[in-house]
Write a protein that holds these residues in place. Structure first.
Motif, short mmCIF file in Angstrom:
data_model
loop_
_atom_site.label_atom_id
_atom_site.label_comp_id
_atom_site.label_asym_id
_atom_site.label_seq_id
_atom_site.Cartn_x
_atom_site.Cartn_y
_atom_site.Cartn_z
N ILE A 442 36.53 -17.83 8.52
CA ILE A 442 35.94 -16.71 7.82
C ILE A 442 36.62 -15.41 8.27
N THR A 443 37.09 -14.64 7.30
CA THR A 443 37.79 -13.40 7.64
C THR A 443 36.80 -12.24 7.85
N GLU A 444 35.69 -12.25 7.12
CA GLU A 444 34.72 -11.15 7.22
C GLU A 444 33.56 -11.59 8.12
N LYS A 445 33.87 -11.68 9.40
CA LYS A 445 32.88 -12.16 10.37
C LYS A 445 31.75 -11.16 10.58
N ASP A 446 31.98 -9.89 10.25
CA ASP A 446 30.91 -8.90 10.38
C ASP A 446 29.80 -9.15 9.36
N VAL A 447 30.15 -9.68 8.19
CA VAL A 447 29.13 -10.02 7.19
C VAL A 447 28.28 -11.17 7.70
N PHE A 448 28.92 -12.18 8.27
CA PHE A 448 28.16 -13.29 8.86
C PHE A 448 27.22 -12.78 9.93
N GLN A 449 27.72 -11.88 10.78
CA GLN A 449 26.89 -11.35 11.86
C GLN A 449 25.66 -10.65 11.31
N ARG A 450 25.84 -9.88 10.25
CA ARG A 450 24.73 -9.12 9.67
C ARG A 450 23.65 -10.06 9.15
N PHE A 451 24.04 -11.05 8.36
CA PHE A 451 23.06 -11.96 7.78
C PHE A 451 22.46 -12.88 8.85
N TYR A 452 23.30 -13.34 9.76
CA TYR A 452 22.78 -14.23 10.81
C TYR A 452 21.77 -13.50 11.67
N ARG A 453 22.03 -12.24 11.97
CA ARG A 453 21.10 -11.47 12.80
C ARG A 453 19.76 -11.30 12.10
N THR A 454 19.78 -11.04 10.80
CA THR A 454 18.54 -10.88 10.04
C THR A 454 17.75 -12.19 10.01
N LEU A 455 18.44 -13.27 9.73
CA LEU A 455 17.76 -14.57 9.64
C LEU A 455 17.28 -15.04 11.01
N LEU A 456 18.07 -14.77 12.06
CA LEU A 456 17.64 -15.11 13.41
C LEU A 456 16.38 -14.33 13.76
N ALA A 457 16.35 -13.04 13.39
CA ALA A 457 15.18 -12.21 13.67
C ALA A 457 13.94 -12.79 12.99
N ASN A 458 14.08 -13.22 11.76
CA ASN A 458 12.93 -13.81 11.05
C ASN A 458 12.46 -15.09 11.73
N ARG A 459 13.41 -15.91 12.19
CA ARG A 459 13.02 -17.16 12.86
C ARG A 459 12.30 -16.87 14.18
N LEU A 460 12.81 -15.90 14.91
CA LEU A 460 12.20 -15.60 16.20
C LEU A 460 10.84 -14.92 16.04
N VAL A 461 10.76 -13.98 15.11
CA VAL A 461 9.51 -13.26 14.90
C VAL A 461 8.42 -14.18 14.36
N ASN A 462 8.79 -15.06 13.45
CA ASN A 462 7.80 -15.96 12.84
C ASN A 462 7.64 -17.28 13.59
#
Length: 765
Positions: A442-462
């Motif tokens: 993946i060339t745009e690893k910052d996009v992955f980081q953004r979405f992964y961080r949001t989804l990780l936050a939802n998993r941890l919070v919930n």
């Protein structure tokens, strides 16, 4: 001694008569006595000479030493060898020996001659050590040790007149062997060894093999070239290319074995080069044409054979590499196209598995058939980078960051609890390792980081993570691939969850020691998140929390203030969840609703009244009008918990529109999840994430430009572009974006253009 050389030495030694130890010593003593005679009397015996009273005499060079007499003995031996070898040659001419019969006679005579010459050399060791050595030191290079003298005589009187016949006989036997006939390879080996050994040991390495190369090797290589040229052309005319690959592989292996069996090692490289030229290089275009067919039909074994042949020609691999790269790219794009339906919706699981399947297939091909050759590993990497970042899915969405987004969502499917049976932890670990293979491309690893961080936050919070250990493992994998800075926020989020558990335990202990009256709230827990690490923003509007939640809300705030003096809590109500129970007498069914805090506040308004107006709901909850409109419609249309006769489908809800509790609500499920994000919210969240990435990139590019200019002070435009592109690893900045950032920094007085040189920038301190 000299008059009886034939009887004493030659006949007994070269006719292979039985010479016992006593006789051998007699012959040795005879030669010694002759050479060491001080008085020059060759008839004197060693017993007649005093052992300790020999007087030294002056040699020609003035040095003292014994007087050595050996010329006559040396000449007699030389004459005898000449006569003996002429007799051997006469037998060949007399019997008119040819081909294999000639070779058999030649090799037997050679073996006997070599053995006898070694015996004679031992008998004449004293002659070698003194007379021969002295003559050679004086510069007479035509005087040899007896063993070398024998070789010189053989070369002159046996090999020279028989060279063509012997070489032709060897080549005929080799040709028969190539044609599949069983031949006596021992004859070939012995004959070739004779060519090699006829190079005198005192010569230079090149000269030592001169007899072998001139009399045999040159003819052998020419014959091999002609043989395989004719055979390869005929075989290709009569057979398909895959069969020819097997034949060529077999022939090269046979020639290698031939070198091992009876050829000299110096022939190996030249023979291999000639065979490869004839069997492979002359047919490369045919190989290239067939290579695509082999790829299309997954003929991995034949591909491996072709590689094993072409790899001997390094320049030939470039074409195969290019063909493989183009093929993998086509297959990858086609695989992505299959999982892209007409509605422009893509299932993350299907998408990632399609990518993984293509990579798995061709990674195995590169590892096995191409022996992990770096050129083909590079071709695989380049092709995968191509179709994993730019494909039908990214084109239809108009967004090059679609692949990292879908990869992050696939990780969320793996790491999030679901109603289906989740795989075992070991299996999930293996799948995550596969995911990292895709992440690498993946060339745009910052996009992955953004979405992964949001989804990780939802998993941890919930609290919906399958395993906290797996969450930590995935963060470690990302850290190993991209570094500490890339995962610093993810790591902080992961740490916050453990800190919050300890905090909740202390709060429960605090509540137990300080009970509050009328506290009916059960299972209350809080997660305290570090500001700046989590992808959540502080609420920009007021919210009136329900009375039923106010008590415990305030108690925790007080508790936290005591624990951490100076810190301020900002409540993220939009991320909070809870359960409420609806108890009814008719029908007597208690439903439990899992709600967001906003939904909970709306429903709790109906504790004392069955009907409220929209304006009353807004006044009681302080939720924004548009947000409240969407939540009420969701509770009416999607979940049927509320009802209304006034609300129209397309028009906004009016302040006077009545909203009722649906007393006729029915559901076979006791537990009902109402906390499902609105479609508009999910879409807005995705668009917001991509926009946030674009904004962050502009800041990252500007920071990179400033760092570069600060270190370089002055830099030309083209060099600055190259530096920025090289330094930014998590995404590929476009040239227009870099130019725009340069313009922004010029306006902010970070850099300026040099006067008279518009293409050069200067850093401003």
């Amino acid at each position: 001694v000299s008059s009886g050389i034939n009887a004493e030495y030659g006949d007994q030694v070269y006719n292979k008569e039985n010479i016992n130890k006593q006789r051998y010593m007699q012959l040795y003593s005879c030669a010694y006595d002759y050479c060491a005679n001080v008085n020059g009397d060759p008839t004197a015996k060693s017993a007649d000479l005093p052992k300790h009273n020999k007087k030294p005499v002056k040699s020609n060079n003035g040095k003292q030493g014994a007087r050595f007499i050996g010329h006559e003995l040396y000449k007699k031996i030389k004459d005898y060898l000449e006569v003996y070898l002429q007799g051997c040659k006469a037998k060949i001419e007399e019997k008119d020996l040819q081909d294999e019969v000639l070779l058999d006679f030649y090799t037997k005579q050679w073996s006997d001659f070599r053995f006898s010459s070694k015996v004679l050399n031992g008998i004449c060791q004293y002659l070698n050590r003194h007379w021969v050595k002295r003559k050679r030191e004086e510069g007479n290079k035509k005087i040899y040790e007896i063993s070398d003298l024998a070789l010189v005589q053989w070369k002159e009187h046996m090999l020279a007149p028989l060279t063509n016949q012997v070489t032709r006989a060897i080549l005929k036997l080799i040709e028969k062997e190539r044609n599949g006939e069983v031949v006596n390879t021992g004859l070939i080996k012995t004959a070739i060894e004779s060519f090699v050994q006829l190079g005198l040991k005192g010569s230079a390495p090149e000269a030592r093999l001169l007899v072998y190369s001139q009399n045999f090797e040159h003819h052998f290589l020419t014959e091999a070239t002609s043989y395989y040229t004719a055979e390869s052309m005929l075989f290709l005319q009569q057979n398909p290319v895959p069969e020819y690959l097997k034949q060529a592989e077999k022939r090269l292996k046979e020639e290698q074995e031939r070198c091992d069996k009876y050829l000299h090692e110096s022939t190996r490289n030249e023979l291999e080069q000639r065979c490869v030229h004839v069997l492979v290089k002359q047919h490369l275009q045919i190989f290239y044409s067939e290579f695509q067919n082999l790829l299309d039909n997954d003929k991995n074994e034949d591909i491996g054979r072709m590689y094993a042949l072409v790899v001997r020609l390094p320049a030939g691999l470039q074409v195969l590499k290019q063909l493989l790269e183009e093929h993998i790219l086509r297959v990858g794009l086609k695989a992505v196209q299959h999982c892209h339906d007409s509605n422009d919706t893509v299932d993350p699981k299907s998408y990632v598995q399609a990518l993984l399947e293509v990579h798995r297939k061709y990674n195995e091909l590169v590892n096995v058939s191409f022996d992990k050759n770096s050129l083909f590993v590079q071709a695989l990497d380049k092709a995968c980078t191509g179709f994993m970042n730019k494909n039908a899915v990214s084109e239809s969405s108009g967004n090059t960051g679609k692949s990292p987004e879908l990869l992050a969502k696939y990780c969320n499917l793996l790491l999030k609890k679901s109603s289906r049976v989740n795989p075992e932890e070991e299996e999930l670990e293996s799948i995550l390792n596969s995911v990292m293979l895709i992440f690498k491309y993946i060339t745009e690893k910052d996009v992955f980081q953004r979405f992964y961080r949001t989804l990780l936050a939802n998993r941890l919070v919930n609290d919906t993570s399958v395993s906290h250990d797996l969450e930590g493992s995935m963060i470690s994998k990302l850290k190993q691939e991209c570094g500490f800075e890339y995962t610093s926020k993810l790591q902080k989020m992961y740490t916050d969850t453990h800190t919050s558990r300890d905090l909740n335990d202390r709060f429960q202990e605090y509540c137990k020691n300080n009970p509050a009256p009328n506290d009916t709230l059960q299972g209350f827990s809080v997660m305290v998140l570090s500001d700046g690490s989590w992808p959540y923003s502080r609420p920009n509007s007021d919210f009136n929390i329900a009375v039923e939640l106010r008590s415990v809300h305030d108690r925790f705030s007080q508790f936290y203030d005591k624990q951490h003096n100076g810190r301020k809590l900002s409540w993220l109500y939009n991320q909070s969840r809870g359960e409420i129970e609806w108890s009814r007498d008719k029908p007597k069914i208690n439903h439990r609703f899992t709600c967001s805090t906003f939904q909970m506040s709306i429903l709790l308004q109906f504790n004392h009244r069955d009907s409220l107006t929209f304006s009353e709901l807004q006044a009681n909850t302080m939720i924004e009008k548009d947000k409240l409109d969407a939540l009420v419609r969701q509770l009416i249309n999607k979940f049927n918990v509320l009802s209304s006769d006034d609300i129209r489908t397309e028009a906004p809800i009016l302040p006077t529109d009545g909203i009722n509790l649906n007393l006729a609500y029915t559901n076979r499920k006791i537990r009902v999840n109402l906390a499902i994000a609105l479609k508009s919210e999910a879409k807005q969240e995705t668009e917001s994430a991509h926009q946030s990435v674009r904004d962050d990139r502009m800041l990252v590019i500007q920071a990179c430009i400033v760092r570069t200019m600060k270190s370089r002070k002055q830099l030309k435009h083209s060099l600055l572009l190259a530096e920025v592109m090289q330094q930014l690893q998590n995404f590929q900045p476009s040239v227009p974006a870099i130019k725009k950032c340069i313009g922004i920094l010029i306006e902010k007085d970070y850099i300026k253009r040099l006067e008279g040189e518009n293409d050069t920038y200067q850093y401003l301190a």
